[in-house]
Design an enzyme around this catalytic site. Sequence first.
Site, PDB file in Angstrom:
ATOM      1  N   LYS A 181      30.960 -26.242  14.216  1.00 34.95           N
ATOM      2  CA  LYS A 181      29.702 -26.223  15.299  1.00 34.95           C
ATOM      3  C   LYS A 181      30.279 -26.630  16.517  1.00 34.95           C
ATOM      4  O   LYS A 181      29.798 -26.004  17.340  1.00 34.95           O
ATOM      5  CB  LYS A 181      28.835 -27.241  14.782  1.00 34.95           C
ATOM      6  CG  LYS A 181      27.463 -26.930  15.367  1.00 34.95           C
ATOM      7  CD  LYS A 181      26.130 -27.664  14.652  1.00 34.95           C
ATOM      8  CE  LYS A 181      24.873 -27.576  15.528  1.00 34.95           C
ATOM      9  NZ  LYS A 181      23.620 -27.553  14.896  1.00 34.95           N
ATOM     10  N   LYS A 208       8.123 -19.878  13.475  1.00 34.01           N
ATOM     11  CA  LYS A 208       9.230 -19.028  14.095  1.00 34.01           C
ATOM     12  C   LYS A 208       8.713 -17.644  13.833  1.00 34.01           C
ATOM     13  O   LYS A 208       7.913 -17.423  12.859  1.00 34.01           O
ATOM     14  CB  LYS A 208      10.492 -19.437  13.456  1.00 34.01           C
ATOM     15  CG  LYS A 208      10.986 -20.697  13.921  1.00 34.01           C
ATOM     16  CD  LYS A 208      12.788 -20.709  13.513  1.00 34.01           C
ATOM     17  CE  LYS A 208      13.200 -21.887  14.212  1.00 34.01           C
ATOM     18  NZ  LYS A 208      14.756 -21.924  14.033  1.00 34.01           N
ATOM     19  N   GLU A 255      18.681 -35.700  11.171  1.00 31.10           N
ATOM     20  CA  GLU A 255      17.693 -34.624  11.084  1.00 31.10           C
ATOM     21  C   GLU A 255      16.671 -34.714   9.982  1.00 31.10           C
ATOM     22  O   GLU A 255      17.087 -34.749   8.757  1.00 31.10           O
ATOM     23  CB  GLU A 255      18.340 -33.251  11.355  1.00 31.10           C
ATOM     24  CG  GLU A 255      17.140 -32.334  11.251  1.00 31.10           C
ATOM     25  CD  GLU A 255      17.866 -30.788  11.212  1.00 31.10           C
ATOM     26  OE1 GLU A 255      18.325 -30.156  12.399  1.00 31.10           O
ATOM     27  OE2 GLU A 255      18.147 -30.225  10.272  1.00 31.10           O
TER      28      GLU A 255
HETATM   29  P1  GTP Z   1      21.011 -25.331  14.358  1.00 28.93           P
HETATM   30  O1  GTP Z   1      21.970 -25.415  15.667  1.00 28.93           O
HETATM   31  O2  GTP Z   1      21.403 -23.935  13.414  1.00 28.93           O
HETATM   32  O3  GTP Z   1      21.091 -26.478  13.605  1.00 28.93           O
HETATM   33  O4  GTP Z   1      19.575 -25.000  14.952  1.00 28.93           O
HETATM   34  P2  GTP Z   1      18.863 -25.887  16.200  1.00 28.93           P
HETATM   35  O5  GTP Z   1      19.779 -26.953  16.678  1.00 28.93           O
HETATM   36  O6  GTP Z   1      18.305 -24.702  17.141  1.00 28.93           O
HETATM   37  O7  GTP Z   1      17.602 -26.588  15.400  1.00 28.93           O
HETATM   38  P3  GTP Z   1      16.338 -25.573  14.542  1.00 28.93           P
HETATM   39  O8  GTP Z   1      15.291 -26.636  14.859  1.00 28.93           O
HETATM   40  O9  GTP Z   1      16.115 -24.352  15.127  1.00 28.93           O
HETATM   41  O10 GTP Z   1      17.133 -25.562  13.065  1.00 28.93           O
HETATM   42  C1  GTP Z   1      17.301 -26.724  12.468  1.00 28.93           C
HETATM   43  C2  GTP Z   1      17.635 -26.251  10.794  1.00 28.93           C
HETATM   44  O11 GTP Z   1      16.268 -25.894  10.412  1.00 28.93           O
HETATM   45  C3  GTP Z   1      18.436 -25.485  10.354  1.00 28.93           C
HETATM   46  O12 GTP Z   1      19.699 -25.935  10.159  1.00 28.93           O
HETATM   47  C4  GTP Z   1      17.855 -25.073   9.140  1.00 28.93           C
HETATM   48  O13 GTP Z   1      18.084 -25.925   7.956  1.00 28.93           O
HETATM   49  C5  GTP Z   1      16.450 -25.064   9.387  1.00 28.93           C
HETATM   50  N1  GTP Z   1      15.760 -23.708   9.881  1.00 28.93           N
HETATM   51  C6  GTP Z   1      15.392 -23.337  11.347  1.00 28.93           C
HETATM   52  N2  GTP Z   1      15.047 -22.289  11.171  1.00 28.93           N
HETATM   53  C7  GTP Z   1      15.167 -21.495   9.884  1.00 28.93           C
HETATM   54  C8  GTP Z   1      14.943 -20.152   9.413  1.00 28.93           C
HETATM   55  O14 GTP Z   1      14.620 -19.406  10.057  1.00 28.93           O
HETATM   56  N3  GTP Z   1      14.922 -20.184   8.051  1.00 28.93           N
HETATM   57  C9  GTP Z   1      15.445 -21.143   7.367  1.00 28.93           C
HETATM   58  N4  GTP Z   1      15.606 -21.128   5.948  1.00 28.93           N
HETATM   59  N5  GTP Z   1      15.747 -22.412   7.763  1.00 28.93           N
HETATM   60  C10 GTP Z   1      15.630 -22.702   9.151  1.00 28.93           C
HETATM   61 MG    MG Z   2      21.416 -27.235  11.657  1.00 27.10          MG
END
Ligand code: GTP
Ligand code: MG
Length: 232
Positions: A82, A141, A168
């Site tokens: 990441k 979303k 988180e």
């Molecule tokens: P990451 O950098 O991927 O962690 O995402 P972000 O920092 O933009 O945060 P976001 O709130 O979008 O997502 C954080 C976490 O929520 C992800 O790692 C997933 O565990 C969960 N999540 C977010 N969007 C989705 C989705 O569309 N489908 C599923 N199954 N999980 C999701």
């Molecule tokens: Mg994540």
Amino acid sequence: MRSPQRPLIDSIDTTGTAAVRIDELRVLHGEFVDFMLDYKFAIDEITTKFNILREDLHNANEYNPIEHINSRLKSPESVLEKVQRKKYPMSLASIRENVLDIAGVRVVCSFISDIANVRDMIAGQEDITVVDERDYITNRKPNGYQSLHLIVSIPVFRVDRTVRVPVEIQIRTIAMDFWASLEHKIYYKYRGEVPPNLLSELTQAAEAANQLDEKMESLHRLVDHNGERDST
Ligand code: GTP
Ligand code: MG
């Protein structure tokens, strides 16, 4: 004692002997393992908080909004992947500041209304600071994903220092969780390239899950109110 500002990779002395480099790598590895331990302890702290709330409510014969709790520690490989993908500086200080989902705790509730209660019970605790909050329930979303996300910071008391560690927390209903696990599996199976017909079926399934949540919520309220009337 480690120095979190020191770059993880740049500090390796490439002009020295192989033995010196291996020693330096060993130190870096040790520092990283120790750094990751902060997150493991932060998960332990948050999980204990939720377990205390559950037991406390149970003991007081009050309604328990928590159905179950899961947690996961991001693997060192995923953390480093990441950092590279997002082009963050490769140091422990930068990882602490930028990668906020190394420690993840998921709380699954029965009803939509439980989510705000669980949120308030944890966010209101003295040692917790809410760093970020994303309400994907009010603002679903586009694919249908629903959940309440909190990034909290919590103090972890190590032998020689106290560190504030981000965690988180995802709070969602059973139906939201059911949908998200399947969507996640499908997304991985197709490596992000999900066929359009499947995507639209998934969005329909999210809508069905949401309707079930709303139906269950109204039945729950009905039973609750009747319960209050019965007891008077
Ligand atoms: P990451 O950098 O991927 O962690 O995402 P972000 O920092 O933009 O945060 P976001 O709130 O979008 O997502 C954080 C976490 O929520 C992800 O790692 C997933 O565990 C969960 N999540 C977010 N969007 C989705 C989705 O569309 N489908 C599923 N199954 N999980 C999701
Ligand atoms: Mg994540």
